[in-house]
Design an enzyme around this catalytic site. Structure first.
Site, mmCIF file in Angstrom:
data_model
loop_
_atom_site.group_PDB
_atom_site.id
_atom_site.type_symbol
_atom_site.label_atom_id
_atom_site.label_comp_id
_atom_site.label_asym_id
_atom_site.label_seq_id
_atom_site.Cartn_x
_atom_site.Cartn_y
_atom_site.Cartn_z
ATOM 1 N N SER A 181 0.848 -1.186 0.000
ATOM 2 C CA SER A 181 0.000 0.000 0.000
ATOM 3 C C SER A 181 0.882 1.233 0.000
ATOM 4 O O SER A 181 2.056 1.170 0.394
ATOM 5 C CB SER A 181 -0.884 -0.001 1.253
ATOM 6 O OG SER A 181 -1.541 1.238 1.424
ATOM 7 N N TYR A 207 -3.088 -0.572 10.249
ATOM 8 C CA TYR A 207 -3.000 -0.917 8.827
ATOM 9 C C TYR A 207 -1.623 -0.538 8.279
ATOM 10 O O TYR A 207 -0.984 -1.335 7.576
ATOM 11 C CB TYR A 207 -4.098 -0.190 8.060
ATOM 12 C CG TYR A 207 -4.163 -0.537 6.590
ATOM 13 C CD1 TYR A 207 -4.814 -1.689 6.157
ATOM 14 C CD2 TYR A 207 -3.584 0.293 5.636
ATOM 15 C CE1 TYR A 207 -4.878 -2.000 4.812
ATOM 16 C CE2 TYR A 207 -3.642 -0.012 4.299
ATOM 17 C CZ TYR A 207 -4.292 -1.153 3.882
ATOM 18 O OH TYR A 207 -4.352 -1.461 2.544
ATOM 19 N N LYS A 240 1.358 -2.997 6.694
ATOM 20 C CA LYS A 240 1.872 -2.845 5.331
ATOM 21 C C LYS A 240 3.371 -2.574 5.317
ATOM 22 O O LYS A 240 4.077 -3.000 4.395
ATOM 23 C CB LYS A 240 1.112 -1.725 4.613
ATOM 24 C CG LYS A 240 -0.353 -2.054 4.363
ATOM 25 C CD LYS A 240 -0.514 -3.342 3.597
ATOM 26 C CE LYS A 240 -1.961 -3.622 3.254
ATOM 27 N NZ LYS A 240 -2.118 -4.848 2.446
#
Length: 275
Positions: A185, A198, A202
């Site tokens: 990401s 998150y 990543k």
């Protein structure tokens, strides 16, 4: 930028050799690890006109969003698609669209290593190798995120990939070929507020990918890929109505598929983006 994918792509040796020869002309991108921008005419042709007829792609997280769109696009291009999702309803929905016996879709929770081990045996015995992962998490200041939510994000995005690599890389090494694509990401390369779990997952995907790249033998490659900004549930949870101005998963999938299908062992360790 807002979904995670891990793909293992098996290829015919002859085609891989042809692609490696082509890659010699892409030295600058390869050396500097810049995002590759590929065109459909860069895909090598086979005698029957379909360059992907003998390829098998495994995608985890095919139930929705990028995983589902990519599975449909790969099938449209003639690949055998193997997919998994935690949702049986999502699996049945995809099976209704891709009913060919060539494809295989199974329910699986990638957070469970024993389940992944059983899944890997079933897949390898019946089809071959490949893989994708996706997760949605609420947005909040890190100290307000419940412990179980942090666990879920890490278990899916990081441990899920680790489980897939543990059970699919050894047979790929035995076959002396294979491409692994871990979808990262933009938030795995730069920080953002309100999505700390998150982002952490990543960044871990990026580090894991680059480390494993140093361990793989010749003939295999593992890369990290940022999908770019796509209107998924994750984006909508962050941008609200503003997410609608960005590309949909269905419009993103053809570009992503072209990029993925042009990867070769020469790309090992590359940091890529779909643009």
């Amino acid at each position: 930028m807002f979904a995670q994918v891990n793909i293992c792509l098996s290829k015919e040796k002859k085609e891989a050799s042809r692609n490696r020869e082509k890659k010699k002309n892409w030295g600058e991108n390869k050396q500097n690890k810049l995002p590759l921008r590929l065109r459909s005419r860069d895909i090598p042709a086979m005698a029957d006109g379909n360059p992907h007829r003998h390829q098998t792609v495994l995608i985890t997280g095919v139930g929705r969003g990028l995983g589902r769109a990519l599975a449909l696009e790969m099938a449209r291009r003639g690949l055998t698609v193997i997919g998994c999702s935690r949702s049986s309803d999502h699996i049945q929905s995809l099976q209704s669209l891709l009913s060919s016996a060539d494809h295989l879709f199974l329910q699986l929770d990638v957070r469970s290593d024993p389940s992944v081990a059983l899944f890997a045996k079933q897949v390898i015995d019946s089809k071959g190798v490949p893989d994708i992962l996706g997760t949605i998490t609420r947005n909040n200041k890190f100290w307000d995120v419940p412990a179980e939510e942090v666990d879920s994000v890490i278990d899916t995005n990081v441990k899920g990939i680790a489980n897939m690599l543990r059970h699919f890389v050894p047979p790929m090494i035995q076959n002396k070929r294979g491409i692994i694509v871990n979808f990262s990401s933009g938030w795995g390369r730069s920080p953002a507020a309100m999505v700390a779990p998150y982002c952490a997952s990543k960044w871990a995907v990026e580090g894991l990918t680059r480390s494993v790249a140093k361990e793989l033998p010749e003939g295999l490659a593992i890369v990290s890929l940022s999908p770019g900004v796509v209107n998924t549930e994750m984006l909508a949870s962050c941008f609200g109505a503003g997410a609608s101005q960005y590309q949909t998963p269905d419009s993103w999938a053809p570009k992503a598929a072209t990029l993925l299908l042009n990867l070769t062992a020469d790309d090992n360790g590359a940091i890529l983006s779909v643009s």
